[in-house]
Design a protein around this motif. Sequence first.
Motif, mmCIF file in Angstrom:
data_model
loop_
_atom_site.group_PDB
_atom_site.id
_atom_site.type_symbol
_atom_site.label_atom_id
_atom_site.label_comp_id
_atom_site.label_asym_id
_atom_site.label_seq_id
_atom_site.Cartn_x
_atom_site.Cartn_y
_atom_site.Cartn_z
ATOM 1 N N VAL A 72 -0.366 2.721 1.567
ATOM 2 C CA VAL A 72 -1.267 3.243 0.531
ATOM 3 C C VAL A 72 -1.911 2.047 -0.153
ATOM 4 O O VAL A 72 -1.214 1.239 -0.773
ATOM 5 C CB VAL A 72 -0.525 4.105 -0.515
ATOM 6 N N ASN A 73 -3.229 1.916 0.029
ATOM 7 C CA ASN A 73 -3.937 0.738 -0.492
ATOM 8 C C ASN A 73 -3.289 -0.549 0.012
ATOM 9 O O ASN A 73 -3.078 -1.511 -0.746
ATOM 10 C CB ASN A 73 -3.988 0.751 -2.017
ATOM 11 N N GLN A 74 -2.905 -0.547 1.296
ATOM 12 C CA GLN A 74 -2.279 -1.687 1.983
ATOM 13 C C GLN A 74 -0.918 -2.053 1.399
ATOM 14 O O GLN A 74 -0.424 -3.163 1.597
ATOM 15 C CB GLN A 74 -3.212 -2.899 1.946
ATOM 16 N N LEU A 75 -0.315 -1.124 0.662
ATOM 17 C CA LEU A 75 1.032 -1.329 0.119
ATOM 18 C C LEU A 75 1.976 -0.321 0.738
ATOM 19 O O LEU A 75 1.564 0.766 1.176
ATOM 20 C CB LEU A 75 1.036 -1.143 -1.409
ATOM 21 N N ASN A 76 3.262 -0.675 0.769
ATOM 22 C CA ASN A 76 4.256 0.304 1.173
ATOM 23 C C ASN A 76 4.264 1.449 0.147
ATOM 24 O O ASN A 76 4.106 1.212 -1.057
ATOM 25 C CB ASN A 76 5.648 -0.327 1.228
ATOM 26 N N PRO A 77 4.408 2.687 0.586
ATOM 27 C CA PRO A 77 4.377 3.812 -0.365
ATOM 28 C C PRO A 77 5.360 3.648 -1.513
ATOM 29 O O PRO A 77 5.085 4.096 -2.646
ATOM 30 C CB PRO A 77 4.734 5.015 0.521
ATOM 31 N N ASP A 78 6.525 3.002 -1.269
ATOM 32 C CA ASP A 78 7.511 2.808 -2.341
ATOM 33 C C ASP A 78 6.965 1.943 -3.472
ATOM 34 O O ASP A 78 7.464 2.008 -4.600
ATOM 35 C CB ASP A 78 8.783 2.168 -1.793
ATOM 36 N N ALA A 92 -5.420 6.611 -4.602
ATOM 37 C CA ALA A 92 -5.505 5.785 -3.398
ATOM 38 C C ALA A 92 -6.945 5.704 -2.906
ATOM 39 O O ALA A 92 -7.703 6.673 -3.002
ATOM 40 C CB ALA A 92 -4.610 6.368 -2.316
ATOM 41 N N ARG A 93 -7.309 4.544 -2.368
ATOM 42 C CA ARG A 93 -8.633 4.349 -1.770
ATOM 43 C C ARG A 93 -8.554 4.223 -0.247
ATOM 44 O O ARG A 93 -9.533 4.482 0.444
ATOM 45 C CB ARG A 93 -9.294 3.085 -2.342
#
Length: 624
Positions: A72-78, A92-93
């Motif tokens: 999510v936005n190049q991050l882990n969902p956590d 989120a984008r």
Amino acid sequence: MILQNLLQNKKYAIANLAFIITWVIYFTATFYHPYIGIDLEKEEEQWKVVKVDPQGKGYKLGIQKGDIIVKVNQLNPDQFPAVKKWREIEGARQLEIQIPGQASRIVEVPRVFFVKNLFYEAPYALLSLGFWVTGFITLVRRQYTSQVQALFWFSWLVAIAIVLASASSRHLLWGRELGAIVYSFIPVMLLNLIAVFPYERRTLIFRYTYRLFAVIPILTIMLLYSRYAITISSFLLVALIVSSITALGHLIISISKLSKNSPERKQTATILTGLIIGLLPFIILTAAPTILWGDPIVNPRFSIMFVLFIPLTLSYVFIKKYLPAGELVLFELSIFLLAAIIAGVILSSLMFLNDLTNDPRLARIVFSQALIAILIFSSVKVGIGYLFNKLSFMNKEDNNPNKEEVQSLKLLRIINRALFLDIEEEKKRIARELHDGPLQLGMELNRRIKHKCEGEKNGVCEELKELADELNYQLRYLCSELRPATLSDLGLVPAVEVLCQELMERNLIEISLSIKFISREQRFSEELEITAYRFIQEGLNNVIRHSKSKIAKVEISIKENCLIILIQDYGKGFDNELISQWALQGERLGIVGMKERIARIGGDLKIKAQPGKGVILTATIPID
């Protein structure tokens, strides 16, 4: 002047300003942030999609239940705040999505078009304005009473909650937290509102129930900052449903205890009708299905529009004196709802019996559409019937132009004849006979029924008690109308004080009574007291019926051996030249009767009126 005084009250000025600022900020913010509508659940260290809202961008981007959210936005969902606390991906984008057994793909969440989102959010924006405007206008028209204040704060709170709903679904500007806190106060404010409409009735059970619901905001704040924050929506929905059912039950019990012909019973029935129309569609189509199955039957933007009936109905009951037959409307509404539910059940059952579908959601949609269709059909039928009856009545009037004039002349002759008869003495005699005869028998009957039924709890005893109470109420009312006991026993000033107090309680009008150069104990001749009292009574009744003024002024004084009585209102007024025309046409007989009654004892009545600026009645009556 009333609006100016209202705006000078800091409490209301701050509340209204806060709503306007909140409305502008949050609705403007939603125009630039898309609603995605994806709920997640962590299973085996993977975040899987468990719910997709068909109204959100996620559904339109092809995201389906069971897909895995990798980034999510190049991050882990956590690491994404909305996922971590609320298990959602609002804000989120960019999403990296994987269908089980396939390679992952990148999905860009597009920005929303301003005009398109404007139409999408218009129902919530208009609904919030509707609540706020209804409460504000009622406060302006009926100022500073407990009922109006309760209605204003309930409408204001719901308006704020609706504003925050869109921001809450997008996680904008603490919208989720603020929305939850504001929503938690709605059940409490609903019960507080019902407790004072149409009159204050806080029973012991109701007070304990109110205190129980008052704990909900505290529990909501505790949940917001705990690991169970995800359960807040379901918790608040349950609280809203329970409070709505409690309010409906409280009104139903109140109707059963009120006298059959009392205005309060009619008002309560009208309020109950408004609550049913406002709450049931939202509960049946949105709240209950969301709790039971996780999804509403119809878009909440549709069902929540019905909630506007609640403040509109309450505002109407409070402002208007003459109400429609609330019990008849309630009965018709119950028939419509029952017919809609039966039709929905039959259609859904036929679909399953004929194997037309095995999808329970489709069956629920068919059920809801049948319910809505019958309600719309019934409403349109009632509306068209009303218009036809109105047009038919107007045509009858056009075809019989002389009928009304003949009836008015006959009525005028009867009243003119009655004015020159000594009817007050006859009224006094009848009132005395009613008090000494039937009323005493009714009180004795009531006492004996209560004595015989003491300790017994059955329908017959309760019905007899109710009938005896109703009989005594009607007899006392007749005695008071025929000859007020206060006027005979205590004199003019105490009788007028009681009259003003009763009119303010029944009609929620503010009456200012001023007594100058007269003591409360001072007595006048019987004829003068009767004439003065009837003049004030008729004058105030005209203010309530015709002028629509919310404030009236009564002044009684003595000047140059004359009793001076002034009645002033600030309503719609009329043209002075119409008075002579009314006398000829048999209209506004109350004013004509007042002039002749006062002239009969050597007095004079001056009427000063102007359209839009109210009426001033000044009676001068010689004391000797």
